[in-house]
Motif scaffolding. Structure first.
Motif, short mmCIF file in Angstrom:
data_model
loop_
_atom_site.label_atom_id
_atom_site.label_comp_id
_atom_site.label_asym_id
_atom_site.label_seq_id
_atom_site.Cartn_x
_atom_site.Cartn_y
_atom_site.Cartn_z
N ASP A 47 0.78 -1.15 -0.02
CA ASP A 47 0.02 0.06 0.03
C ASP A 47 1.01 1.28 0.01
N SER A 48 0.28 2.29 -0.56
CA SER A 48 1.09 3.63 -0.37
C SER A 48 1.49 4.29 0.69
N ASP A 49 0.73 3.69 1.69
CA ASP A 49 1.01 4.30 2.98
C ASP A 49 1.81 3.44 4.08
N ASP A 50 2.18 2.21 3.48
CA ASP A 50 2.84 1.11 4.22
C ASP A 50 4.58 1.51 4.10
N ILE A 51 4.73 2.67 4.81
CA ILE A 51 6.19 3.16 4.79
C ILE A 51 7.16 2.30 4.91
N SER A 52 7.13 1.33 6.07
CA SER A 52 8.13 0.49 6.55
C SER A 52 8.02 -0.83 5.26
N GLY A 53 7.09 -1.10 4.85
CA GLY A 53 6.96 -2.17 3.67
C GLY A 53 7.65 -1.61 2.27
N LEU A 54 7.40 -0.14 1.91
CA LEU A 54 8.10 0.27 0.93
C LEU A 54 9.56 0.43 0.91
N LEU A 55 9.91 0.83 2.27
CA LEU A 55 11.39 0.85 2.37
C LEU A 55 12.12 -0.25 2.30
N SER A 56 11.63 -1.30 2.88
CA SER A 56 12.41 -2.63 2.83
C SER A 56 12.36 -3.05 1.41
N PHE A 57 11.26 -2.96 0.49
CA PHE A 57 11.37 -3.20 -0.93
C PHE A 57 12.42 -2.46 -1.61
N ALA A 58 12.31 -1.12 -1.28
CA ALA A 58 13.37 -0.08 -2.17
C ALA A 58 14.80 -0.71 -1.59
N LYS A 59 15.14 -0.98 -0.36
CA LYS A 59 16.42 -1.34 -0.15
C LYS A 59 16.73 -2.76 -0.67
N SER A 60 15.78 -3.73 -0.52
CA SER A 60 16.33 -5.05 -0.92
C SER A 60 16.32 -5.08 -2.52
N ASN A 61 15.69 -4.25 -3.25
CA ASN A 61 15.70 -4.20 -4.70
C ASN A 61 16.69 -3.00 -5.16
N ARG A 62 17.37 -2.42 -4.32
CA ARG A 62 18.24 -1.36 -4.81
C ARG A 62 17.76 -0.32 -5.76
N ILE A 63 16.59 0.16 -5.37
CA ILE A 63 15.94 1.18 -6.22
C ILE A 63 16.67 2.45 -6.21
N ASP A 64 16.74 2.93 -7.44
CA ASP A 64 17.67 4.22 -7.54
C ASP A 64 17.03 5.53 -7.14
N LEU A 65 15.70 5.43 -7.70
CA LEU A 65 14.74 6.51 -7.27
C LEU A 65 13.43 6.28 -7.05
N THR A 66 12.81 6.80 -5.98
CA THR A 66 11.35 6.55 -5.52
C THR A 66 10.56 7.61 -5.90
N VAL A 67 9.60 7.78 -6.48
CA VAL A 67 8.75 9.10 -6.79
C VAL A 67 7.28 8.86 -6.15
N VAL A 68 7.00 9.74 -5.25
CA VAL A 68 5.77 9.60 -4.33
C VAL A 68 4.57 10.38 -5.21
N GLY A 69 3.33 9.68 -5.63
CA GLY A 69 2.24 10.36 -6.14
C GLY A 69 1.50 11.01 -4.99
N PRO A 70 1.01 10.52 -4.24
CA PRO A 70 0.08 10.97 -3.44
C PRO A 70 0.61 11.79 -2.00
N GLU A 71 -0.25 12.55 -1.44
CA GLU A 71 -0.05 13.42 -0.36
C GLU A 71 0.19 12.62 1.14
N ILE A 72 -0.64 11.56 1.25
CA ILE A 72 -0.40 10.86 2.60
C ILE A 72 0.73 10.36 2.91
N PRO A 73 1.35 9.44 1.92
CA PRO A 73 3.02 9.08 2.35
C PRO A 73 3.83 10.21 2.59
N LEU A 74 3.75 11.42 1.99
CA LEU A 74 4.48 12.50 2.06
C LEU A 74 4.24 13.11 3.60
N SER A 75 3.17 13.31 4.04
CA SER A 75 2.93 13.71 5.32
C SER A 75 3.12 12.90 6.21
#
Ligand SMILES: Nc1ncnc2c1ncn2[C@@H]1O[C@H](COP(=O)(O)OP(=O)(O)O)[C@@H](O)[C@H]1O
Ligand SMILES: [Mg+2]
Length: 424
Positions: A47-75
């Motif tokens: 989900d777009s507000d599952d910050i820890s899930g997104l972080l662990s995906f980005a780390k383990s898949n060596r994501i070079d750039l993450t782009v956030v669409g909606p306001e909730i995860p930013l807030s």
């Protein structure tokens, strides 16, 4: 580069398509995405507000750039968390995103640095309100301070109506903690424009603008929605080089400078909602991300590589000319489920998205692609289902392209406005 897009709307679909077509990008992931993004990106069930899930995906898949669409995860501070973990991410920090997540933060900031905005007062205690509290007469614009998914603003024609709206915010707590504070604004009249610029913490790119249509019915009647369509750029009376320079010098740059002074530098896309009154342009609000449907209109107008622009934001190298806005006009019309913005049914098969002219693009929002052994079934899964977009030499050509094609798209209850970009 491997890119991760966060969100599931048409805004995120246009981002995924753009990244997928960049020769700098090897793979695009989207969390969670929709039926359209699965054609140009890998949909993830995070989900777009599952910050820890997104972080662990980005780390383990060596994501070079993450782009956030909606306001909730930013807030929620996704940018701070990713940066603490050494990951590149496009968007403002939690503190800078207050420019959207607290309307009071934005109003106070504007007053402090002299950005033109409507007169207002803040109400926290319903018992203290009387007709002299506001300091100006009706109509009143009543706004929840916090995020309310576009439903937190209402217009009251009389003091009695204002009082009853304040009661529902402050006593009945209809919006929960989002309306512990309520802003009452002086009503302004005029045409509205949404202005966008890329910001790297201190500098602002060249700007562009769009006009959107919020009401569900033709003629701007009926209830407010997330957005039924729009066009970009607006006509020259609303948007031209002088207005762009004025917005840069009197709105965007002063806000960016002030946030940097407050040690909450703003990075990402800065979106100012303006109204052109008899007294000149005034700011109604700021958003800390692309709009939807505005993203579907303005991203196809970016001529250079969006990935380069976003990398320049992240590495603080934005210049005025970092973005080449195509001067052609985009028109976008949103197709919604019958009943939206209230109750609607989902699960209907969508036909015809493959029957459209080359001049037209479709960006998905409430769709899912159900893959069975026999076929891939595209079905509705939300209120706003698709945005149909065309870019052409002028607004009339672009609008004709959209409306010539839109009725080829078919699902039970498909509904859209017929007067988007019909200038008069
Ligand atoms: N002071 C105002 N005068 C007149 N209309 C307003 C005013 N403030 C907001 N509105 C109307 O309400 C809409 C929503 O307000 P806005 O501040 O953009 O909040 P949000 O987008 O978060 O709902 C605006 O697009 C505009 O049409
Ligand atoms: Mg708004």
């Amino acid at each position: 580069m491997k890119v991760l897009v966060i969100g599931n709307g048409a805004r995120e679909h246009v981002l995924c398509e753009n990244f997928n077509s960049s020769n700098k990008v090897s793979k695009v992931f989207v969390a969670p995405g929709n039926g359209g993004t699965s054609e140009c990106a890998v949909n993830l069930s995070i989900d777009s507000d599952d910050i820890s899930g997104l972080l662990s995906f980005a780390k383990s898949n060596r994501i070079d750039l993450t782009v956030v669409g909606p306001e909730i995860p930013l807030s929620l501070g996704i940018v701070d968390v990713f940066e603490e973990n050494g990951l590149n991410i496009f968007g403002p920090s939690k503190s800078a995103s207050q420019i959207e997540s607290s309307k009071l933060f934005a109003k106070n900031l504007m007053v402090e640095i002299g950005v033109p905005t409507a007169d207002f007062c803040v109400v926290e205690d319903y018992e203290q309100v009387d007709i002299d509290t506001f300091g100006f007469g009706p109509p009143y614009v009543i706004k929840a301070d916090g995020l309310a998914a576009g439903k937190g603003v209402a217009i009251a024609d009389t003091f009695a109506e204002a009082s009853s709206l304040l009661r529902s915010h402050l006593v009945d707590k209809t919006f929960g903690s989002a309306s512990e504070k309520v802003i009452v604004e002086r009503f302004l009249s005029g045409r509205e424009i949404s202005v966008f610029g890329f910001v790297d913490g201190s500098r602002v790119s060249s700007l562009t603008a769009a006009c959107d249509y919020k009401k569900i019915c033709d003629g701007n009647k009926g209830e407010n929605t997330g957005g039924m369509g729009g066009y970009s750029p607006p006509e020259a009376t609303l948007w031209n080089k002088n207005i762009e320079n004025w917005v840069r010098d009197n709105v965007m740059q002063p806000v960016v400078d002030e946030l940097r002074n407050r040690r909450m530098p703003y990075k990402g896309i800065l979106y100012a909602g303006l109204i052109k009154t008899e007294d000149g342009l005034k700011v109604l609000e700021f958003n800390c991300r692309f709009g939807d449907p505005e993203a579907q209109l303005i991203i196809p107008r970016i001529e250079n590589d969006l990935i380069d622009i976003m990398n320049d934001v992240v590495s603080e190298k934005i210049k005025t000319n970092s973005v080449n806005w195509n001067p052609e006009t985009s028109v976008g019309v949103v197709v919604v489920s019958k009943g939206y913005p209230n109750e609607y049914e989902v699960g209907y098969e969508i036909k015809g998205v493959d029957l459209l002219d080359d001049k037209v693009q479709v960006f998905h929002a409430g769709t899912t692609l159900n893959m069975t052994e026999k076929e891939n079934l595209l079905q509705t899964s939300g209120g706003r289902v698709l945005t149909v977009v065309s870019k052409d030499k002028d607004v009339n050509l672009a609008r004709d392209n959209v409306y010539r094609n839109i009725s080829r798209i078919n699902f039970n209850g498909a509904t859209f406005r017929h007067d988007i970009a019909l200038l008069n």
